[in-house]
Scaffold this motif. Structure first.
Motif, PDB file in Angstrom:
ATOM      1  N   VAL A 152       4.721 -18.360  -1.332  1.00  0.00           N
ATOM      2  CA  VAL A 152       3.498 -17.569  -1.127  1.00  0.00           C
ATOM      3  C   VAL A 152       2.304 -18.334  -1.695  1.00  0.00           C
ATOM      4  O   VAL A 152       2.126 -18.445  -2.906  1.00  0.00           O
ATOM      5  CB  VAL A 152       3.629 -16.168  -1.765  1.00  0.00           C
ATOM      6  CG1 VAL A 152       2.319 -15.393  -1.606  1.00  0.00           C
ATOM      7  CG2 VAL A 152       4.777 -15.397  -1.128  1.00  0.00           C
ATOM      8  N   MET A 160      10.419  -4.662   5.261  1.00  0.00           N
ATOM      9  CA  MET A 160       9.801  -5.319   4.111  1.00  0.00           C
ATOM     10  C   MET A 160       9.316  -4.265   3.121  1.00  0.00           C
ATOM     11  O   MET A 160       8.916  -3.173   3.523  1.00  0.00           O
ATOM     12  CB  MET A 160       8.620  -6.163   4.602  1.00  0.00           C
ATOM     13  CG  MET A 160       7.877  -6.924   3.518  1.00  0.00           C
ATOM     14  SD  MET A 160       6.530  -5.993   2.785  1.00  0.00           S
ATOM     15  CE  MET A 160       5.214  -7.199   2.832  1.00  0.00           C
ATOM     16  N   ILE A 198       7.103  -4.004  -0.879  1.00  0.00           N
ATOM     17  CA  ILE A 198       6.538  -4.593  -2.092  1.00  0.00           C
ATOM     18  C   ILE A 198       6.870  -3.624  -3.221  1.00  0.00           C
ATOM     19  O   ILE A 198       6.385  -2.494  -3.226  1.00  0.00           O
ATOM     20  CB  ILE A 198       5.009  -4.768  -1.971  1.00  0.00           C
ATOM     21  CG1 ILE A 198       4.656  -5.581  -0.720  1.00  0.00           C
ATOM     22  CG2 ILE A 198       4.453  -5.434  -3.234  1.00  0.00           C
ATOM     23  CD1 ILE A 198       3.155  -5.683  -0.459  1.00  0.00           C
ATOM     24  N   LYS A 206      -1.054 -18.003  -1.022  1.00  0.00           N
ATOM     25  CA  LYS A 206      -2.395 -17.385  -0.988  1.00  0.00           C
ATOM     26  C   LYS A 206      -3.237 -17.837  -2.183  1.00  0.00           C
ATOM     27  O   LYS A 206      -2.706 -17.962  -3.289  1.00  0.00           O
ATOM     28  CB  LYS A 206      -2.270 -15.859  -0.979  1.00  0.00           C
ATOM     29  CG  LYS A 206      -1.605 -15.287  -2.212  1.00  0.00           C
ATOM     30  CD  LYS A 206      -1.258 -13.807  -2.034  1.00  0.00           C
ATOM     31  CE  LYS A 206      -0.766 -13.222  -3.336  1.00  0.00           C
ATOM     32  NZ  LYS A 206      -0.063 -11.938  -3.168  1.00  0.00           N
ATOM     33  N   ASN A 244      -1.707 -13.850   2.877  1.00  0.00           N
ATOM     34  CA  ASN A 244      -2.035 -12.433   3.043  1.00  0.00           C
ATOM     35  C   ASN A 244      -3.422 -12.191   3.634  1.00  0.00           C
ATOM     36  O   ASN A 244      -3.836 -11.066   3.773  1.00  0.00           O
ATOM     37  CB  ASN A 244      -1.872 -11.668   1.721  1.00  0.00           C
ATOM     38  CG  ASN A 244      -2.914 -12.066   0.695  1.00  0.00           C
ATOM     39  OD1 ASN A 244      -3.536 -13.123   0.816  1.00  0.00           O
ATOM     40  ND2 ASN A 244      -3.105 -11.239  -0.313  1.00  0.00           N
ATOM     41  N   ARG A 280      -2.432 -17.049 -10.158  1.00  0.00           N
ATOM     42  CA  ARG A 280      -3.555 -17.083  -9.227  1.00  0.00           C
ATOM     43  C   ARG A 280      -4.827 -16.664  -9.957  1.00  0.00           C
ATOM     44  O   ARG A 280      -4.810 -15.787 -10.792  1.00  0.00           O
ATOM     45  CB  ARG A 280      -3.321 -16.100  -8.056  1.00  0.00           C
ATOM     46  CG  ARG A 280      -2.328 -16.597  -7.043  1.00  0.00           C
ATOM     47  CD  ARG A 280      -2.122 -15.572  -5.950  1.00  0.00           C
ATOM     48  NE  ARG A 280      -1.494 -14.365  -6.438  1.00  0.00           N
ATOM     49  CZ  ARG A 280      -0.181 -14.181  -6.565  1.00  0.00           C
ATOM     50  NH1 ARG A 280       0.643 -15.149  -6.232  1.00  0.00           N
ATOM     51  NH2 ARG A 280       0.311 -13.050  -7.021  1.00  0.00           N
ATOM     52  N   ARG A 285       9.824 -13.602  -1.462  1.00  0.00           N
ATOM     53  CA  ARG A 285       8.449 -14.103  -1.358  1.00  0.00           C
ATOM     54  C   ARG A 285       7.963 -14.478  -2.755  1.00  0.00           C
ATOM     55  O   ARG A 285       7.637 -13.616  -3.562  1.00  0.00           O
ATOM     56  CB  ARG A 285       7.553 -13.010  -0.755  1.00  0.00           C
ATOM     57  CG  ARG A 285       8.120 -12.358   0.530  1.00  0.00           C
ATOM     58  CD  ARG A 285       7.186 -11.265   1.036  1.00  0.00           C
ATOM     59  NE  ARG A 285       6.898 -10.271   0.014  1.00  0.00           N
ATOM     60  CZ  ARG A 285       7.524  -9.097  -0.125  1.00  0.00           C
ATOM     61  NH1 ARG A 285       8.487  -8.740   0.712  1.00  0.00           N
ATOM     62  NH2 ARG A 285       7.196  -8.262  -1.089  1.00  0.00           N
ATOM     63  N   VAL A 286       7.922 -15.766  -3.029  1.00  0.00           N
ATOM     64  CA  VAL A 286       7.616 -16.202  -4.394  1.00  0.00           C
ATOM     65  C   VAL A 286       6.313 -17.004  -4.422  1.00  0.00           C
ATOM     66  O   VAL A 286       6.200 -18.040  -3.764  1.00  0.00           O
ATOM     67  CB  VAL A 286       8.778 -17.045  -4.966  1.00  0.00           C
ATOM     68  CG1 VAL A 286       8.446 -17.515  -6.377  1.00  0.00           C
ATOM     69  CG2 VAL A 286      10.076 -16.230  -4.965  1.00  0.00           C
ATOM     70  N   GLY A 287       5.341 -16.492  -5.164  1.00  0.00           N
ATOM     71  CA  GLY A 287       4.055 -17.173  -5.300  1.00  0.00           C
ATOM     72  C   GLY A 287       3.912 -17.816  -6.671  1.00  0.00           C
ATOM     73  O   GLY A 287       4.040 -19.039  -6.831  1.00  0.00           O
ATOM     74  N   THR A 288       3.652 -16.987  -7.663  1.00  0.00           N
ATOM     75  CA  THR A 288       3.433 -17.465  -9.029  1.00  0.00           C
ATOM     76  C   THR A 288       4.551 -18.387  -9.513  1.00  0.00           C
ATOM     77  O   THR A 288       4.282 -19.390 -10.176  1.00  0.00           O
ATOM     78  CB  THR A 288       3.331 -16.249  -9.983  1.00  0.00           C
ATOM     79  OG1 THR A 288       2.479 -15.273  -9.378  1.00  0.00           O
ATOM     80  CG2 THR A 288       2.754 -16.644 -11.321  1.00  0.00           C
ATOM     81  N   MET A 325       9.840 -10.625  -5.342  1.00  0.00           N
ATOM     82  CA  MET A 325       8.764 -11.563  -5.619  1.00  0.00           C
ATOM     83  C   MET A 325       9.124 -12.304  -6.917  1.00  0.00           C
ATOM     84  O   MET A 325      10.251 -12.220  -7.380  1.00  0.00           O
ATOM     85  CB  MET A 325       7.433 -10.819  -5.725  1.00  0.00           C
ATOM     86  CG  MET A 325       7.344  -9.734  -4.680  1.00  0.00           C
ATOM     87  SD  MET A 325       5.748  -9.001  -4.266  1.00  0.00           S
ATOM     88  CE  MET A 325       4.752  -9.102  -5.691  1.00  0.00           C
ATOM     89  N   THR A 326       8.150 -13.007  -7.488  1.00  0.00           N
ATOM     90  CA  THR A 326       8.471 -13.825  -8.663  1.00  0.00           C
ATOM     91  C   THR A 326       9.227 -13.046  -9.754  1.00  0.00           C
ATOM     92  O   THR A 326      10.197 -13.539 -10.317  1.00  0.00           O
ATOM     93  CB  THR A 326       7.174 -14.421  -9.264  1.00  0.00           C
ATOM     94  OG1 THR A 326       6.600 -15.291  -8.290  1.00  0.00           O
ATOM     95  CG2 THR A 326       7.466 -15.202 -10.542  1.00  0.00           C
ATOM     96  N   ILE A 336       2.001 -11.763   5.248  1.00  0.00           N
ATOM     97  CA  ILE A 336       2.637 -10.769   4.368  1.00  0.00           C
ATOM     98  C   ILE A 336       1.658  -9.728   3.849  1.00  0.00           C
ATOM     99  O   ILE A 336       2.042  -8.797   3.154  1.00  0.00           O
ATOM    100  CB  ILE A 336       3.340 -11.463   3.172  1.00  0.00           C
ATOM    101  CG1 ILE A 336       2.335 -12.259   2.326  1.00  0.00           C
ATOM    102  CG2 ILE A 336       4.473 -12.370   3.656  1.00  0.00           C
ATOM    103  CD1 ILE A 336       2.917 -12.826   1.045  1.00  0.00           C
TER     104      ILE A 336
HETATM  105  C1  LIG Z   1       1.206 -12.217  -3.549  1.00  0.00           C
HETATM  106  C2  LIG Z   1       2.403 -11.660  -2.875  1.00  0.00           C
HETATM  107  C3  LIG Z   1       3.696 -12.092  -3.202  1.00  0.00           C
HETATM  108  C4  LIG Z   1       3.988 -13.109  -4.280  1.00  0.00           C
HETATM  109  O1  LIG Z   1       3.763 -12.564  -5.554  1.00  0.00           O
HETATM  110  P1  LIG Z   1       4.232 -13.354  -6.879  1.00  0.00           P
HETATM  111  O2  LIG Z   1       4.409 -12.275  -7.880  1.00  0.00           O
HETATM  112  O3  LIG Z   1       3.129 -14.296  -7.227  1.00  0.00           O
HETATM  113  O4  LIG Z   1       5.494 -14.051  -6.568  1.00  0.00           O
HETATM  114  C5  LIG Z   1       4.754 -11.564  -2.497  1.00  0.00           C
HETATM  115  N1  LIG Z   1       4.574 -10.639  -1.520  1.00  0.00           N
HETATM  116  C6  LIG Z   1       3.352 -10.196  -1.178  1.00  0.00           C
HETATM  117  C7  LIG Z   1       3.237  -9.199  -0.088  1.00  0.00           C
HETATM  118  C8  LIG Z   1       2.231 -10.684  -1.833  1.00  0.00           C
HETATM  119  O5  LIG Z   1       1.024 -10.221  -1.480  1.00  0.00           O
END
Ligand SMILES: *Cc1c(COP(=O)(O)O)cnc(C)c1O
Length: 230
Positions: free
Chosen positions: A32, A158, A160, A34, A55, A226, A217-220, A201-202, A76
């Motif tokens: 992820v 999906m 969150i 963004k 996103n 961020r 879905r892994v961002g951080t 997620m993370t 996402i």
């Molecule tokens: C930002 C986001 C993520 C990733 O979040 P992290 O906690 O940084 O891994 C995953 N899914 C969605 C829908 C997001 O908006």
């Protein structure tokens, strides 16, 4: 840093799969990206990442233009109907479909561009007021209605989950999403091929894998914190 992070996340995915008797290749990692610059995406690409999650429509389009064309882009975030036209032919999958009207718009724009779009239905399992997504109660009916539209295919669900300190607290929501997924599959609805569960997620992807996630879905955990401006 990104390389080490990706290695670590992949290792954690491998261990989580092993613990729950699943195959590692059945869980795909979405990076992820963004708010992150293209240079960082490039680095992740060089480490083998081909699935990226964004996103915001404009950001996705800009990155799509600059990055290699074998990337699978995952939308996402909440999607406004008037922006659907910019991404239908660029995304591999839209994870955030939560209304018939949005699905109708996707169907219409996909038809114009001659593509078929894969979508997931977003469910707000935890019923958080600040989040988008349909309710658990309405999910089946929404799937039945959307399934009648041309130019799109429902591939799964999906969610969150809430932000929590202890990931185990989210186990109940991941279980619930999987249960709805199983229920929908039992209905054998035409045009619906439930194959994907996008959850985790993370902070909680290992818990999500234990409950059946096929996309995490892994961002951080890959790109670091961020920082939002403005
Ligand atoms: C930002 C986001 C993520 C990733 O979040 P992290 O906690 O940084 O891994 C995953 N899914 C969605 C829908 C997001 O908006």
């Amino acid at each position: 840093m990104i390389r080490e992070n990706i290695e670590r996340v992949k290792e954690n995915i491998r261990i989580a799969c092993e613990k729950s008797g699943r195959k590692t290749e059945d869980v795909a990692l979405i990076a992820v990206s963004k708010t992150k610059p293209v240079s960082m995406l490039q680095e992740a690409y060089e480490c083998g990442c081909r699935d990226f999650g964004e996103n915001k429509v404009q950001e996705l389009v800009e990155k799509w233009e600059q990055m290699p064309k074998d990337i699978r882009w995952h939308m996402i975030g909440h999607l406004q109907r008037n922006k659907v036209k910019y991404i239908v032919d660029k995304v591999y999958m839209i994870h955030s479909v939560d209304s018939l009207r949005l699905a109708e718009e996707i169907s219409k724009e996909a038809g114009k561009k001659g593509v078929t779009v894969s979508i997931l239905i977003e469910i707000n399992v935890a019923e958080e007021e600040t989040k988008f997504g349909t309710t658990c109660e309405e999910a089946v009916q929404l799937v039945e209605e959307i399934a009648r539209l041309p130019h799109l295919v429902i591939k799964g669900l999906m969610t969150i989950a809430p932000y929590v300190e202890n990931a185990e607290e989210n186990k109940q929501y991941f279980e619930k999403l999987r249960q709805i997924y199983v229920d929908i599959n039992h209905k054998n609805i035409d045009n619906v091929y439930m194959a994907e569960l996008s959850m985790g997620m993370t902070g909680d992807y290992e818990t999500a894998i234990a409950e059946g996630a096929t996309y995490v879905r892994v961002g951080t955990g890959i790109f670091g914190e961020r920082f939002y401006t403005g």
